[in-house]
Design a protein around this motif. Structure first.
Motif, PDB file in Angstrom:
ATOM      1  N   TRP A 110      -7.893  -0.850  -7.736  1.00  0.00           N
ATOM      2  CA  TRP A 110      -6.661  -0.377  -8.372  1.00  0.00           C
ATOM      3  C   TRP A 110      -6.480   1.088  -8.006  1.00  0.00           C
ATOM      4  O   TRP A 110      -7.255   1.931  -8.450  1.00  0.00           O
ATOM      5  CB  TRP A 110      -6.748  -0.512  -9.896  1.00  0.00           C
ATOM      6  CG  TRP A 110      -6.666  -1.915 -10.375  1.00  0.00           C
ATOM      7  CD1 TRP A 110      -7.722  -2.733 -10.640  1.00  0.00           C
ATOM      8  CD2 TRP A 110      -5.491  -2.662 -10.637  1.00  0.00           C
ATOM      9  NE1 TRP A 110      -7.266  -3.959 -11.049  1.00  0.00           N
ATOM     10  CE2 TRP A 110      -5.895  -3.944 -11.066  1.00  0.00           C
ATOM     11  CE3 TRP A 110      -4.128  -2.384 -10.555  1.00  0.00           C
ATOM     12  CZ2 TRP A 110      -4.990  -4.929 -11.411  1.00  0.00           C
ATOM     13  CZ3 TRP A 110      -3.238  -3.374 -10.909  1.00  0.00           C
ATOM     14  CH2 TRP A 110      -3.666  -4.630 -11.327  1.00  0.00           C
ATOM     15  N   PRO A 111      -5.481   1.426  -7.216  1.00  0.00           N
ATOM     16  CA  PRO A 111      -5.305   2.833  -6.827  1.00  0.00           C
ATOM     17  C   PRO A 111      -4.813   3.678  -8.001  1.00  0.00           C
ATOM     18  O   PRO A 111      -4.060   3.212  -8.841  1.00  0.00           O
ATOM     19  CB  PRO A 111      -4.235   2.769  -5.739  1.00  0.00           C
ATOM     20  CG  PRO A 111      -3.498   1.502  -6.000  1.00  0.00           C
ATOM     21  CD  PRO A 111      -4.475   0.562  -6.627  1.00  0.00           C
ATOM     22  N   VAL A 112      -5.299   4.899  -8.052  1.00  0.00           N
ATOM     23  CA  VAL A 112      -4.806   5.870  -9.026  1.00  0.00           C
ATOM     24  C   VAL A 112      -4.313   7.105  -8.293  1.00  0.00           C
ATOM     25  O   VAL A 112      -3.312   7.696  -8.648  1.00  0.00           O
ATOM     26  CB  VAL A 112      -5.907   6.243 -10.044  1.00  0.00           C
ATOM     27  CG1 VAL A 112      -5.450   7.371 -10.945  1.00  0.00           C
ATOM     28  CG2 VAL A 112      -6.284   5.029 -10.873  1.00  0.00           C
ATOM     29  N   PHE A 113      -5.006   7.471  -7.214  1.00  0.00           N
ATOM     30  CA  PHE A 113      -4.604   8.631  -6.419  1.00  0.00           C
ATOM     31  C   PHE A 113      -4.776   8.272  -4.958  1.00  0.00           C
ATOM     32  O   PHE A 113      -5.785   7.717  -4.547  1.00  0.00           O
ATOM     33  CB  PHE A 113      -5.462   9.852  -6.762  1.00  0.00           C
ATOM     34  CG  PHE A 113      -5.179  11.038  -5.886  1.00  0.00           C
ATOM     35  CD1 PHE A 113      -4.052  11.812  -6.104  1.00  0.00           C
ATOM     36  CD2 PHE A 113      -6.005  11.352  -4.829  1.00  0.00           C
ATOM     37  CE1 PHE A 113      -3.772  12.890  -5.290  1.00  0.00           C
ATOM     38  CE2 PHE A 113      -5.736  12.427  -4.011  1.00  0.00           C
ATOM     39  CZ  PHE A 113      -4.620  13.209  -4.247  1.00  0.00           C
ATOM     40  N   GLN A 114      -3.761   8.604  -4.161  1.00  0.00           N
ATOM     41  CA  GLN A 114      -3.823   8.304  -2.734  1.00  0.00           C
ATOM     42  C   GLN A 114      -2.864   9.221  -2.000  1.00  0.00           C
ATOM     43  O   GLN A 114      -1.745   9.453  -2.440  1.00  0.00           O
ATOM     44  CB  GLN A 114      -3.426   6.848  -2.496  1.00  0.00           C
ATOM     45  CG  GLN A 114      -3.353   6.447  -1.057  1.00  0.00           C
ATOM     46  CD  GLN A 114      -2.963   4.983  -0.924  1.00  0.00           C
ATOM     47  OE1 GLN A 114      -3.287   4.166  -1.764  1.00  0.00           O
ATOM     48  NE2 GLN A 114      -2.269   4.672   0.136  1.00  0.00           N
ATOM     49  N   THR A 115      -3.323   9.765  -0.871  1.00  0.00           N
ATOM     50  CA  THR A 115      -2.447  10.554  -0.005  1.00  0.00           C
ATOM     51  C   THR A 115      -2.224   9.751   1.269  1.00  0.00           C
ATOM     52  O   THR A 115      -2.811   8.689   1.469  1.00  0.00           O
ATOM     53  CB  THR A 115      -3.087  11.903   0.352  1.00  0.00           C
ATOM     54  OG1 THR A 115      -4.266  11.668   1.123  1.00  0.00           O
ATOM     55  CG2 THR A 115      -3.424  12.702  -0.897  1.00  0.00           C
ATOM     56  N   LYS A 116      -1.403  10.281   2.159  1.00  0.00           N
ATOM     57  CA  LYS A 116      -1.140   9.599   3.428  1.00  0.00           C
ATOM     58  C   LYS A 116      -2.444   9.383   4.196  1.00  0.00           C
ATOM     59  O   LYS A 116      -2.621   8.368   4.853  1.00  0.00           O
ATOM     60  CB  LYS A 116      -0.144  10.407   4.258  1.00  0.00           C
ATOM     61  CG  LYS A 116       0.387   9.650   5.448  1.00  0.00           C
ATOM     62  CD  LYS A 116       1.789  10.107   5.760  1.00  0.00           C
ATOM     63  CE  LYS A 116       2.385   9.299   6.861  1.00  0.00           C
ATOM     64  NZ  LYS A 116       2.999   8.068   6.456  1.00  0.00           N
ATOM     65  N   ASP A 117      -3.389  10.341   4.104  1.00  0.00           N
ATOM     66  CA  ASP A 117      -4.671  10.195   4.796  1.00  0.00           C
ATOM     67  C   ASP A 117      -5.495   9.039   4.241  1.00  0.00           C
ATOM     68  O   ASP A 117      -6.342   8.491   4.938  1.00  0.00           O
ATOM     69  CB  ASP A 117      -5.491  11.489   4.680  1.00  0.00           C
ATOM     70  CG  ASP A 117      -4.837  12.643   5.428  1.00  0.00           C
ATOM     71  OD1 ASP A 117      -4.102  12.373   6.402  1.00  0.00           O
ATOM     72  OD2 ASP A 117      -5.042  13.799   5.032  1.00  0.00           O
ATOM     73  N   GLY A 118      -5.250   8.680   2.995  1.00  0.00           N
ATOM     74  CA  GLY A 118      -6.011   7.598   2.377  1.00  0.00           C
ATOM     75  C   GLY A 118      -5.368   6.240   2.517  1.00  0.00           C
ATOM     76  O   GLY A 118      -5.851   5.258   1.976  1.00  0.00           O
ATOM     77  N   ASP A 178       0.827  -1.209   0.000  1.00  0.00           N
ATOM     78  CA  ASP A 178       0.000   0.000   0.000  1.00  0.00           C
ATOM     79  C   ASP A 178       0.864   1.263   0.000  1.00  0.00           C
ATOM     80  O   ASP A 178       0.627   2.196   0.764  1.00  0.00           O
ATOM     81  CB  ASP A 178      -0.945  -0.014   1.209  1.00  0.00           C
ATOM     82  CG  ASP A 178      -2.136   0.908   1.031  1.00  0.00           C
ATOM     83  OD1 ASP A 178      -2.562   1.100  -0.119  1.00  0.00           O
ATOM     84  OD2 ASP A 178      -2.616   1.455   2.044  1.00  0.00           O
ATOM     85  N   LEU A 179       1.905   1.278  -0.831  1.00  0.00           N
ATOM     86  CA  LEU A 179       2.800   2.428  -0.916  1.00  0.00           C
ATOM     87  C   LEU A 179       2.121   3.600  -1.612  1.00  0.00           C
ATOM     88  O   LEU A 179       1.321   3.418  -2.520  1.00  0.00           O
ATOM     89  CB  LEU A 179       4.078   2.064  -1.681  1.00  0.00           C
ATOM     90  CG  LEU A 179       4.988   1.027  -1.045  1.00  0.00           C
ATOM     91  CD1 LEU A 179       6.197   0.782  -1.935  1.00  0.00           C
ATOM     92  CD2 LEU A 179       5.435   1.471   0.346  1.00  0.00           C
ATOM     93  N   ILE A 180       2.467   4.773  -1.179  1.00  0.00           N
ATOM     94  CA  ILE A 180       1.944   5.979  -1.803  1.00  0.00           C
ATOM     95  C   ILE A 180       2.801   6.300  -3.017  1.00  0.00           C
ATOM     96  O   ILE A 180       4.018   6.462  -2.908  1.00  0.00           O
ATOM     97  CB  ILE A 180       1.936   7.162  -0.814  1.00  0.00           C
ATOM     98  CG1 ILE A 180       0.998   6.848   0.355  1.00  0.00           C
ATOM     99  CG2 ILE A 180       1.525   8.445  -1.517  1.00  0.00           C
ATOM    100  CD1 ILE A 180       1.020   7.866   1.460  1.00  0.00           C
ATOM    101  N   LEU A 181       2.170   6.373  -4.169  1.00  0.00           N
ATOM    102  CA  LEU A 181       2.840   6.725  -5.413  1.00  0.00           C
ATOM    103  C   LEU A 181       2.147   7.941  -6.013  1.00  0.00           C
ATOM    104  O   LEU A 181       0.986   8.208  -5.726  1.00  0.00           O
ATOM    105  CB  LEU A 181       2.774   5.561  -6.414  1.00  0.00           C
ATOM    106  CG  LEU A 181       3.380   4.230  -5.991  1.00  0.00           C
ATOM    107  CD1 LEU A 181       3.082   3.175  -7.043  1.00  0.00           C
ATOM    108  CD2 LEU A 181       4.870   4.356  -5.777  1.00  0.00           C
ATOM    109  N   MET A 182       2.860   8.632  -6.859  1.00  0.00           N
ATOM    110  CA  MET A 182       2.255   9.747  -7.587  1.00  0.00           C
ATOM    111  C   MET A 182       1.218   9.170  -8.553  1.00  0.00           C
ATOM    112  O   MET A 182       1.374   8.050  -9.042  1.00  0.00           O
ATOM    113  CB  MET A 182       3.325  10.518  -8.365  1.00  0.00           C
ATOM    114  CG  MET A 182       4.390  11.144  -7.481  1.00  0.00           C
ATOM    115  SD  MET A 182       3.722  12.311  -6.276  1.00  0.00           S
ATOM    116  CE  MET A 182       3.115  13.592  -7.341  1.00  0.00           C
TER     117      MET A 182
END
Length: 132
Positions: A118-126, A79-83
């Motif tokens: 499938w993640p496309v956008f995610q911040t630390k809060d998500g 669940d890494l945060i990517l751009m």
């Protein structure tokens, strides 16, 4: 005969999908194939499945696909945060890579769908916190 399989990148497994496709909480790829009758077998409940030879081919493709996309598989698994552009680039490469593997093994894919989470956008809060 048309048959739909779900490929799970995180688990490196595939499953047969019934005509009523279930909703998934994990990222899956649904692949619909047009198989010849000689490539399909039936279980005791008269449900279609692949012959052992075809299952081995699919498992080999799935293993190569996971190896070639290990970086993104690990990012999804942890669940890494990517751009946002990184997610889309990885997903594009994932699909192109799978289509090449299918073509190289002469598997007659007629439809490919990305389903599930499938993640496309995610911040630390998500970020998912499973500790609670």
């Amino acid at each position: 005969m048309e048959l739909t399989l779900s490929f799970n990148l995180l688990e490196a497994e595939f499953f047969y999908v019934s005509p009523k496709k279930p909703v998934s909480t994990v990222p899956l790829v649904y692949l619909t194939f047009a198989f010849d009758e000689g490539q399909v077998a039936y279980n005791l409940n008269n449900q279609a499945k692949l012959t052992r030879k075809m299952e081995r081919i699919v498992k080999t493709i799935l293993k190569k696909w996971q190896q070639e996309n290990a970086v993104y598989q690990q990012a999804l698994d942890q669940d890494l945060i990517l751009m946002p552009d990184e997610h889309l680039d990885y997903q594009t490469a994932l699909v192109k890579n799978l289509l090449i593997l299918l073509k190289d093994n002469e598997l007659p894919a007629i439809r490919l769908e990305l389903v599930g989470s499938w993640p496309v956008f995610q911040t630390k809060d998500g970020q998912l916190d499973l500790t609670n």
